[in-house]
Design a protein around this motif. Structure first.
Motif, PDB file in Angstrom:
ATOM      1  N   THR B  77      75.664  41.555  18.600  1.00  0.00           N
ATOM      2  CA  THR B  77      76.719  42.055  19.477  1.00  0.00           C
ATOM      3  C   THR B  77      78.100  41.740  18.911  1.00  0.00           C
ATOM      4  N   VAL B  78      78.276  40.491  18.475  1.00  0.00           N
ATOM      5  CA  VAL B  78      79.584  40.087  17.952  1.00  0.00           C
ATOM      6  C   VAL B  78      79.931  40.901  16.703  1.00  0.00           C
ATOM      7  N   LEU B  79      78.949  41.041  15.817  1.00  0.00           N
ATOM      8  CA  LEU B  79      79.192  41.825  14.600  1.00  0.00           C
ATOM      9  C   LEU B  79      79.542  43.270  14.939  1.00  0.00           C
ATOM     10  N   ALA B  80      78.749  43.850  15.834  1.00  0.00           N
ATOM     11  CA  ALA B  80      78.973  45.249  16.196  1.00  0.00           C
ATOM     12  C   ALA B  80      80.366  45.419  16.787  1.00  0.00           C
ATOM     13  N   THR B  81      80.785  44.453  17.607  1.00  0.00           N
ATOM     14  CA  THR B  81      82.109  44.542  18.207  1.00  0.00           C
ATOM     15  C   THR B  81      83.187  44.459  17.131  1.00  0.00           C
ATOM     16  N   LEU B  82      82.973  43.552  16.167  1.00  0.00           N
ATOM     17  CA  LEU B  82      83.950  43.424  15.081  1.00  0.00           C
ATOM     18  C   LEU B  82      84.093  44.733  14.312  1.00  0.00           C
ATOM     19  N   PHE B  83      82.969  45.421  14.106  1.00  0.00           N
ATOM     20  CA  PHE B  83      83.022  46.702  13.387  1.00  0.00           C
ATOM     21  C   PHE B  83      83.663  47.789  14.248  1.00  0.00           C
ATOM     22  N   THR B 145      68.149  44.077   8.654  1.00  0.00           N
ATOM     23  CA  THR B 145      68.914  42.876   8.946  1.00  0.00           C
ATOM     24  C   THR B 145      69.760  43.046  10.202  1.00  0.00           C
ATOM     25  N   ALA B 146      70.339  41.933  10.630  1.00  0.00           N
ATOM     26  CA  ALA B 146      71.266  41.972  11.765  1.00  0.00           C
ATOM     27  C   ALA B 146      72.434  42.892  11.458  1.00  0.00           C
ATOM     28  N   LEU B 147      72.856  42.872  10.196  1.00  0.00           N
ATOM     29  CA  LEU B 147      73.991  43.696   9.784  1.00  0.00           C
ATOM     30  C   LEU B 147      73.721  45.187  10.019  1.00  0.00           C
ATOM     31  N   THR B 148      72.538  45.633   9.599  1.00  0.00           N
ATOM     32  CA  THR B 148      72.180  47.044   9.780  1.00  0.00           C
ATOM     33  C   THR B 148      72.202  47.412  11.258  1.00  0.00           C
ATOM     34  N   GLY B 149      71.625  46.525  12.072  1.00  0.00           N
ATOM     35  CA  GLY B 149      71.617  46.772  13.511  1.00  0.00           C
ATOM     36  C   GLY B 149      73.030  46.856  14.062  1.00  0.00           C
ATOM     37  N   MET B 219      66.546  50.590  21.494  1.00  0.00           N
ATOM     38  CA  MET B 219      65.678  51.317  20.565  1.00  0.00           C
ATOM     39  C   MET B 219      66.153  51.210  19.109  1.00  0.00           C
ATOM     40  N   ALA B 220      67.411  51.515  18.893  1.00  0.00           N
ATOM     41  CA  ALA B 220      67.936  51.521  17.524  1.00  0.00           C
ATOM     42  C   ALA B 220      67.833  50.125  16.916  1.00  0.00           C
ATOM     43  N   VAL B 221      68.147  49.113  17.726  1.00  0.00           N
ATOM     44  CA  VAL B 221      68.110  47.738  17.249  1.00  0.00           C
ATOM     45  C   VAL B 221      66.696  47.332  16.874  1.00  0.00           C
ATOM     46  N   MET B 222      65.782  47.731  17.722  1.00  0.00           N
ATOM     47  CA  MET B 222      64.386  47.380  17.481  1.00  0.00           C
ATOM     48  C   MET B 222      63.902  47.959  16.154  1.00  0.00           C
ATOM     49  N   MET B 223      64.419  49.142  15.823  1.00  0.00           N
ATOM     50  CA  MET B 223      63.926  49.799  14.623  1.00  0.00           C
ATOM     51  C   MET B 223      64.501  49.224  13.337  1.00  0.00           C
ATOM     52  N   VAL B 224      65.700  48.642  13.385  1.00  0.00           N
ATOM     53  CA  VAL B 224      66.324  48.247  12.113  1.00  0.00           C
ATOM     54  C   VAL B 224      66.608  46.762  11.922  1.00  0.00           C
ATOM     55  N   THR B 225      66.444  45.936  12.964  1.00  0.00           N
ATOM     56  CA  THR B 225      66.832  44.537  12.753  1.00  0.00           C
ATOM     57  C   THR B 225      65.706  43.680  12.201  1.00  0.00           C
ATOM     58  N   GLY B 226      64.495  44.220  12.106  1.00  0.00           N
ATOM     59  CA  GLY B 226      63.391  43.448  11.543  1.00  0.00           C
ATOM     60  C   GLY B 226      62.690  42.558  12.551  1.00  0.00           C
ATOM     61  N   ASN B 227      63.350  42.265  13.683  1.00  0.00           N
ATOM     62  CA  ASN B 227      62.717  41.551  14.792  1.00  0.00           C
ATOM     63  C   ASN B 227      62.071  40.211  14.460  1.00  0.00           C
ATOM     64  N   SER B 228      62.638  39.441  13.547  1.00  0.00           N
ATOM     65  CA  SER B 228      62.084  38.102  13.333  1.00  0.00           C
ATOM     66  C   SER B 228      62.786  37.112  14.246  1.00  0.00           C
ATOM     67  N   PRO B 229      62.019  36.392  15.055  1.00  0.00           N
ATOM     68  CA  PRO B 229      62.673  35.472  15.984  1.00  0.00           C
ATOM     69  C   PRO B 229      63.125  34.187  15.306  1.00  0.00           C
ATOM     70  N   ILE B 230      64.179  34.231  14.538  1.00  0.00           N
ATOM     71  CA  ILE B 230      64.687  33.017  13.921  1.00  0.00           C
ATOM     72  C   ILE B 230      66.141  32.802  14.329  1.00  0.00           C
ATOM     73  N   ILE B 231      66.515  31.523  14.448  1.00  0.00           N
ATOM     74  CA  ILE B 231      67.889  31.203  14.824  1.00  0.00           C
ATOM     75  C   ILE B 231      68.734  31.199  13.565  1.00  0.00           C
ATOM     76  N   THR B 232      69.684  32.105  13.499  1.00  0.00           N
ATOM     77  CA  THR B 232      70.513  32.185  12.299  1.00  0.00           C
ATOM     78  C   THR B 232      71.862  32.792  12.637  1.00  0.00           C
ATOM     79  N   ALA B 233      72.857  32.463  11.819  1.00  0.00           N
ATOM     80  CA  ALA B 233      74.160  33.101  11.988  1.00  0.00           C
ATOM     81  C   ALA B 233      74.448  33.978  10.779  1.00  0.00           C
ATOM     82  N   ASN B 234      73.437  34.163   9.934  1.00  0.00           N
ATOM     83  CA  ASN B 234      73.612  34.948   8.725  1.00  0.00           C
ATOM     84  C   ASN B 234      73.317  36.417   9.002  1.00  0.00           C
ATOM     85  N   PRO B 235      74.306  37.290   8.851  1.00  0.00           N
ATOM     86  CA  PRO B 235      74.074  38.707   9.154  1.00  0.00           C
ATOM     87  C   PRO B 235      73.068  39.379   8.220  1.00  0.00           C
TER      88      PRO B 235
END
Lengths: 291, 291
Positions: B77-83, B145-149, B219-235
């Protein structure tokens, strides 16, 4: 003028509210038009197979309507328990807790194996690794191996692709390949089989597992891994014959569940699925017949 | 006279009823989610949600830590807002202050069209086009990745931000600008020093509403973020969002199980987050309209 407009607006909103309320209450009658209806719900893996069966079956018996919806094995099982589906399609066995729930509602699930599905492990065609043992697969998917070097490939990280935890295939793979251990949290959980194929085709370092039919359809875009049961066993490529003969170790049955012993028009449908024509469709849709 | 009064009252009543329907619906949704969340709090306990892993389907031990899901949603969300922020705000400034009439007439419908593209389509575009691009550009193992999402979500948030910011900019009184220009300020100075600051509360609430859209998108997020449940701040890492978790797992989960209730807890947290965002955005908007 404004008053008239307000009145019209109010009337429209009121009628909309009433309409919504009424349509929410009324349910479509079962078996409209004198014919009989079969509701099938369940596995997304099987939805293509089951709907092909339904279409073909309806051509033969004009009076029986078969409606098919997906949503996942769990959804189908819940629907069978709640009585909103006559047949549930499942790519996994019912769990003990689900059977308990069914019994509480005096539903008596009857399990019928209708087809088999081989699960192919796929990698990018550019990947030099072509053979893996079950133990190596286990270590890749639980995160003990994270570099292709460790299984005889190039020095590159392994991108582990898996289905979502809602998938019957996920649970099957976890039980039979990972020996009930947990997937690595770094595994990327893909929402659909096609997404796995797409990603494996695009990323040289990724590995995924998909239903055999999908792997065959993908053709040259992905490479199917030959699997060895252990170090000394022969490497086996998944195919209809190796799954049938039991040589290929990652395969599973696909089920239909009914409430009690199937009867009447439900029995007719099940008999059709298990019969020669039904099993022919199993082969045509990329699964493996049980003959 | 009294008949007219009666009619007025009736109309008011109907309109109030229609208007408050949505309030009741939101209330019922809160109650509905709250009920399951409460049951989860009673049995396994809310403390279970604080674990650092999300492995709801396991033969070992089910872990329902929603922290990875929250951080995943937050990161995306934060990344998307920044973009979306610069594109959205600059776009709105261009359309409302700089563009000629014909440009406006072309730009506006296209931006509205962007808002209307189904998210599955965008997700598919992300999977096939954007993910490989991200992978190539940053030399990653995979483009999921989170970035793609975040990039896809930014695309969805931009129309919301543009149309509301533009409204805010347009409702800045003309006299402000006239005074500024009459004082000898250039058009750019007027936009930067007068128009935008005057419309700032509106722009802020536009951004917050955009964030609301982003955090709830599935939907879009589910398809491109890879869905790994890990705690990270790395986009560049895969993340799993709250929405994708619910969408992916609800279909298969055994009804009434701990996993089922854990998903309701996730839903509750998500609803709370969007609710707070919306309330704050509305507050800001209201303040702006009053001033």
């Amino acid at each position: 003028m404004d008053k008239v407009r307000g009145l019209i607006l109010a009337a429209v909103t009121a009628s909309l509210v009433i309409l919504v309320a009424v349509s929410g209450c009324s349910r479509p009658e079962k078996g409209q038009g004198g014919g009989q209806t079969i509701m099938i719900k369940g596995s997304d893996t099987m939805v293509h197979l089951v709907s092909t069966w339904a279409e073909d079956f309806m051509k033969q018996s004009q009076t029986i309507q078969v409606s098919v919806t997906g949503g996942g094995s769990g959804t189908g099982i819940a629907a069978l328990i709640n009585g909103t589906a006559d047949i549930c399609a499942a790519s996994r066995e019912m769990k003990p807790e689900e059977i308990d729930q069914a019994h509480q509602r005096s539903v008596n699930p009857k399990e019928i194996v209708v087809a088999r599905d081989g699960i192919a492990v796929v990698v990018n065609p550019a990947n030099p690794v072509t053979t893996l043992t079950l133990e190596q697969l286990d270590k890749i998917y639980t995160g003990q191996y994270d570099n292709w070097k460790q299984v005889g490939g190039q020095d590159a990280p392994i991108v582990v692709l898996s289905r979502e935890s809602s998938s019957g295939t996920y649970v099957f793979f976890q039980e039979h390949v990972l020996k009930k251990k947990d997937y690595t949290p770094n595994a990327r959980l893909m929402p659909a089989t096609s997404a796995i194929i797409q990603s494996v085709a695009a990323d040289a370092q990724s590995i995924g597992y998909v239903g055999l039919g999908y792997a065959v359809d993908a053709g040259d875009k992905v490479h199917m891994i030959s699997v060895k049961a252990d170090d000394s066993a022969p490497a086996v490529i998944p195919s209809e014959s190796t799954v049938k003969s039991g040589e290929y170790s990652i395969s599973r049955p696909l089920y239909l569940y009914t409430n009690g012993e199937p009867q009447g028009h439900i029995k007719q449908f099940i008999d059709y699925c298990l019969g020669a024509e039904g099993q022919k469709i199993v082969r045509e849709t990329g699964y493996i017949s049980i003959e | 006279m009294s008949a007219k009064l009666l009619k007025d009252k009736a109309v008011r009543l109907i309109l109030t009823a229609a208007g408050s329907t949505s309030i009741f619906i939101v209330l019922f949704i809160f109650l509905f989610l709250g009920k399951e969340t409460f049951q989860f709090a009673l049995h396994p306990g809310l403390g279970r949600l604080l674990a650092e892993r999300w492995t709801p389907v396991s033969f070992q031990a089910q872990v329902f830590g929603i922290l990875p899901l929250i951080t995943g949603s937050l990161l995306v969300t934060v990344l998307a807002t920044l973009f979306a922020l610069p594109f959205g705000v600059l776009g709105a400034i261009y359309i409302s202050e700089v563009a000629r009439q014909t440009e406006k007439e072309i730009l506006k419908p296209f931006i509205e069209l962007l808002a209307g593209i189904p998210s599955v389509v965008l997700g598919f575009f992300g999977l096939v086009v954007l993910a490989p691009l991200v992978k190539e550009t940053f030399h990653l193992e995979t483009g999921l990745t989170a970035l793609t999402g975040a990039m896809l979500l930014a695309l969805m948030a931009v129309p919301t931000i543009i149309s509301i910011s533009e409204d805010a900019l347009r409702s800045v009184p003309v006299s402000y600008k006239e005074v500024s220009l009459a004082m000898g300020a250039s058009r750019l100075q007027t936009i930067c020093r007068i128009t935008v600051p005057a419309a700032l509360p509106g722009i802020i609430s536009a951004v917050m509403l955009g964030m609301g859209r982003v955090i709830g998108e599935t939907m879009a997020v589910m398809m491109v973020t890879g869905n790994s449940p890990i705690i990270t701040a790395n986009p560049m890492q895969s993340v799993r969002t709250m929405t994708a978790t619910i969408a992916a797992e609800m279909g298969e989960v055994p009804f009434g199980s701990d996993h089922y209730r854990a998903l309701f807890c996730v839903g509750f947290v998500l609803l709370l987050a969007t609710f707070i965002l919306n309330v704050v955005a509305q507050r800001v908007l209201k303040k702006y309209r009053l001033s």
